[in-house]
Scaffold this active site. Structure first.
Site, PDB file in Angstrom:
ATOM      1  N   ASP A  16     -15.583 -55.170  49.975  1.00  0.00           N
ATOM      2  CA  ASP A  16     -15.205 -53.977  50.749  1.00  0.00           C
ATOM      3  C   ASP A  16     -15.890 -53.998  52.114  1.00  0.00           C
ATOM      4  O   ASP A  16     -15.318 -53.613  53.128  1.00  0.00           O
ATOM      5  CB  ASP A  16     -15.615 -52.721  49.969  1.00  0.00           C
ATOM      6  CG  ASP A  16     -14.836 -51.485  50.377  1.00  0.00           C
ATOM      7  OD1 ASP A  16     -14.294 -51.463  51.492  1.00  0.00           O
ATOM      8  OD2 ASP A  16     -14.783 -50.526  49.587  1.00  0.00           O
ATOM      9  N   CYS A 240     -11.418 -49.810  54.507  1.00  0.00           N
ATOM     10  CA  CYS A 240     -10.184 -50.380  53.991  1.00  0.00           C
ATOM     11  C   CYS A 240      -9.225 -50.521  55.171  1.00  0.00           C
ATOM     12  O   CYS A 240      -9.047 -49.585  55.935  1.00  0.00           O
ATOM     13  CB  CYS A 240      -9.608 -49.464  52.920  1.00  0.00           C
ATOM     14  SG  CYS A 240      -7.969 -49.972  52.394  1.00  0.00           S
TER      15      CYS A 240
HETATM   16  P1  HMG Z   1       4.002 -57.861  49.101  1.00  0.00           P
HETATM   17  O1  HMG Z   1       4.202 -58.342  50.498  1.00  0.00           O
HETATM   18  O2  HMG Z   1       4.841 -56.748  48.598  1.00  0.00           O
HETATM   19  O3  HMG Z   1       4.035 -59.043  48.034  1.00  0.00           O
HETATM   20  O4  HMG Z   1       2.466 -57.462  48.953  1.00  0.00           O
HETATM   21  P2  HMG Z   1       4.982 -60.239  47.786  1.00  0.00           P
HETATM   22  O5  HMG Z   1       4.898 -60.511  46.321  1.00  0.00           O
HETATM   23  O6  HMG Z   1       6.322 -60.004  48.421  1.00  0.00           O
HETATM   24  O7  HMG Z   1       4.242 -61.437  48.564  1.00  0.00           O
HETATM   25  C1  HMG Z   1       4.189 -61.561  49.951  1.00  0.00           C
HETATM   26  C2  HMG Z   1       3.448 -62.835  50.301  1.00  0.00           C
HETATM   27  O8  HMG Z   1       2.093 -62.754  49.877  1.00  0.00           O
HETATM   28  C3  HMG Z   1       4.034 -64.067  49.604  1.00  0.00           C
HETATM   29  O9  HMG Z   1       3.771 -65.156  50.457  1.00  0.00           O
HETATM   30  C4  HMG Z   1       3.166 -64.185  48.363  1.00  0.00           C
HETATM   31  O10 HMG Z   1       3.109 -65.479  47.856  1.00  0.00           O
HETATM   32  C5  HMG Z   1       1.821 -63.769  48.897  1.00  0.00           C
HETATM   33  P3  HMG Z   1       4.998 -65.866  51.265  1.00  0.00           P
HETATM   34  O11 HMG Z   1       5.988 -66.251  50.219  1.00  0.00           O
HETATM   35  O12 HMG Z   1       5.524 -64.805  52.189  1.00  0.00           O
HETATM   36  O13 HMG Z   1       4.306 -66.999  51.957  1.00  0.00           O
HETATM   37  N1  HMG Z   1       0.979 -63.177  47.858  1.00  0.00           N
HETATM   38  C6  HMG Z   1      -0.257 -63.598  47.566  1.00  0.00           C
HETATM   39  N2  HMG Z   1      -1.009 -64.584  48.082  1.00  0.00           N
HETATM   40  C7  HMG Z   1      -2.243 -64.750  47.542  1.00  0.00           C
HETATM   41  N3  HMG Z   1      -2.743 -63.984  46.538  1.00  0.00           N
HETATM   42  C8  HMG Z   1      -1.995 -62.985  46.017  1.00  0.00           C
HETATM   43  C9  HMG Z   1      -0.702 -62.772  46.528  1.00  0.00           C
HETATM   44  N4  HMG Z   1       0.269 -61.897  46.241  1.00  0.00           N
HETATM   45  C10 HMG Z   1       1.287 -62.148  47.051  1.00  0.00           C
HETATM   46  N5  HMG Z   1      -2.511 -62.245  45.038  1.00  0.00           N
HETATM   47  C11 HMG Z   1       0.480 -57.210  47.659  1.00  0.00           C
HETATM   48  C12 HMG Z   1       1.959 -56.917  47.755  1.00  0.00           C
HETATM   49  C13 HMG Z   1      -0.111 -56.324  46.570  1.00  0.00           C
HETATM   50  C14 HMG Z   1       0.278 -58.683  47.319  1.00  0.00           C
HETATM   51  C15 HMG Z   1      -0.173 -56.888  49.030  1.00  0.00           C
HETATM   52  O14 HMG Z   1       0.171 -55.570  49.369  1.00  0.00           O
HETATM   53  C16 HMG Z   1      -1.662 -57.020  49.014  1.00  0.00           C
HETATM   54  O15 HMG Z   1      -2.201 -58.112  48.915  1.00  0.00           O
HETATM   55  N6  HMG Z   1      -2.398 -55.873  49.114  1.00  0.00           N
HETATM   56  C17 HMG Z   1      -3.816 -55.868  49.052  1.00  0.00           C
HETATM   57  C18 HMG Z   1      -4.349 -54.950  50.088  1.00  0.00           C
HETATM   58  C19 HMG Z   1      -5.849 -54.935  50.004  1.00  0.00           C
HETATM   59  O16 HMG Z   1      -6.513 -55.886  49.608  1.00  0.00           O
HETATM   60  N7  HMG Z   1      -6.439 -53.786  50.424  1.00  0.00           N
HETATM   61  C20 HMG Z   1      -7.861 -53.607  50.445  1.00  0.00           C
HETATM   62  C21 HMG Z   1      -8.471 -53.539  49.097  1.00  0.00           C
HETATM   63  S1  HMG Z   1      -8.274 -51.974  48.309  1.00  0.00           S
HETATM   64  C22 HMG Z   1      -9.580 -51.034  48.934  1.00  0.00           C
HETATM   65  O17 HMG Z   1     -10.258 -51.440  49.838  1.00  0.00           O
HETATM   66  C23 HMG Z   1      -9.887 -49.724  48.269  1.00  0.00           C
HETATM   67  C24 HMG Z   1     -11.133 -49.770  47.369  1.00  0.00           C
HETATM   68  O18 HMG Z   1     -12.267 -50.207  48.092  1.00  0.00           O
HETATM   69  C25 HMG Z   1     -11.408 -48.386  46.778  1.00  0.00           C
HETATM   70  C26 HMG Z   1     -11.397 -47.290  47.846  1.00  0.00           C
HETATM   71  O19 HMG Z   1     -12.230 -47.317  48.772  1.00  0.00           O
HETATM   72  O20 HMG Z   1     -10.519 -46.448  47.720  1.00  0.00           O
HETATM   73  C27 HMG Z   1     -10.923 -50.751  46.200  1.00  0.00           C
HETATM   74 MG    MG Z   2     -13.493 -48.958  49.336  1.00  0.00          MG
END
Ligand code: HMG
Ligand code: MG
Length: 301
Positions: A16, A240
């Site tokens: 984070d 985030c």
């Molecule tokens: P999407 O674009 O809907 O997914 O994203 P997709 O399945 O269409 O994939 C798009 C591209 O990403 C494809 O690549 C996939 O292969 C690739 P392309 O074919 O275009 O070359 N891909 C991946 N690559 C590596 N690892 C993976 C993966 N999945 C897909 N796992 C998705 C949907 C959920 C993947 C995207 O929205 C995402 O990665 N989101 C994560 C966002 C994130 O990390 N946010 C920060 C963390 S959460 C946070 O900070 C909150 C927290 O701290 C608590 C709080 O404070 O509230 C936890």
């Molecule tokens: Mg957080």
């Protein structure tokens, strides 16, 4: 309610804390930071995430972080995983624990994971089943539990419903995230009291970003209602990418300072924590955001 004598501190700085950094932090710096945090006695250190590198480029080297890390048997290194692709990568990297994440508002769910809350929970269930089948432990996060940057107020009943679903799918611990840092102590207490009607309080954690300076007060309020698991970030780093304007998590140093002052056991050593904080702040070229950290370091000079 009696405040417990032991608190589990979950360090989220390497994930984070760094995920929002605009300039790439080299893998060896991340690895050394994690090692220093482990040396300080933190037994749970979130080491990265296997999410889409297009969405969060800073975490694209998590696989390499695991390759370089000298895994200690007394430390757990969870990673964030949003889907089966992420789980596959995590298993390949030798990860023992993953953290799934969902949100308590539709807009945040769309911005952060490109799907509705319902879809994210369906995806999470598939990931959870497979992770448990592979022998991994699964933690769960819920974001925007006390307010959403896009929708404003969030209904505690929605948080409770999401928490219950994550619990039922096998998340052994659910961390309630005040992603925006807007929560205040009474609302925090009310939220935990609400959610603990459906998930035992010992399975709930608090994850407070400190945007409005309320995080320490919110942790104190949470302790008063029996919560004993808190996430924090070294030097108060973080944010985030999908929560505009929100600052870092409450700093690990501030949390430890308060807990030590209350005689609560954590197993974490402040001096060694300050070494880890200095290390990452030197690399990032900016001062710590931790109030306690700053005060303690100035006494050393
Ligand atoms: P999407 O674009 O809907 O997914 O994203 P997709 O399945 O269409 O994939 C798009 C591209 O990403 C494809 O690549 C996939 O292969 C690739 P392309 O074919 O275009 O070359 N891909 C991946 N690559 C590596 N690892 C993976 C993966 N999945 C897909 N796992 C998705 C949907 C959920 C993947 C995207 O929205 C995402 O990665 N989101 C994560 C966002 C994130 O990390 N946010 C920060 C963390 S959460 C946070 O900070 C909150 C927290 O701290 C608590 C709080 O404070 O509230 C936890
Ligand atoms: Mg957080």
């Amino acid at each position: 309610m009696t405040i417990l004598s032991h608190v589990k501190m979950v360090e989220v700085g390497p994930r984070d804390g760094l995920q929002n950094e605009k300039t790439h932090v080299p893998t060896d710096i991340k690895v050394e930071l994690i090692n220093k945090l482990a040396d300080a006695g933190l037994s749970v250190i979130e080491a990265g995430s296997f999410v889409s590198p297009k969405w969060v480029p800073q975490m694209a080297d998590t696989k390499e972080v695991f390759r370089q890390l000298a895994i200690r048997s007394d430390v757990c290194y969870p990673v964030l995983v949003p889907n089966l692709k992420g789980l596959e990568a995590a298993v390949e990297a030798g990860v023992q624990e993953i953290a799934g994440f969902a949100a308590a508002s539709e807009m945040f769910s769309q911005k952060n994971t490109n799907c509705t809350i319902k879809e994210s929970l369906e995806r999470q269930k598939i990931v959870c089943d497979e992770a448990i089948r592979c022998g991994l432990r699964v933690r769960g996060y819920i974001s925007v539990v006390l307010g959403c940057p896009y929708e404003g107020d969030v209904n505690p009943a929605v948080v409770a419903d999401v928490a219950q679903q994550l619990h039922e799918m096998g998340c052994y611990e659910i961390s309630l995230g005040d992603t925006v840092g807007v929560g205040t102590p009474q609302r925090t207490k009310d939220l935990f009291e609400h959610v603990s009607k459906v998930v035992p309080v010992e399975n709930l954690g608090g994850h407070f970003h400190d945007t409005y300076g309320q995080a320490i007060a919110n942790i104190f309020a949470s302790l008063e209602v029996g919560v004993s698991i808190f996430d924090s970030s070294i030097a108060g780093l973080g944010g985030c990418p999908y929560s505009p304007g929100a600052t870092g998590n409450v700093s690990t140093e501030d949390v430890l300072y308060m807990l030590e002052g209350m005689g609560i056991e954590t197993g974490v050593n402040m001096n060694k924590l300050l070494i880890a904080a200095e290390y990452i702040c030197d690399h990032l070229g900016r001062p710590t955001s931790s109030r306690a950290g700053r005060a303690l370091l100035s006494k050393r000079l």
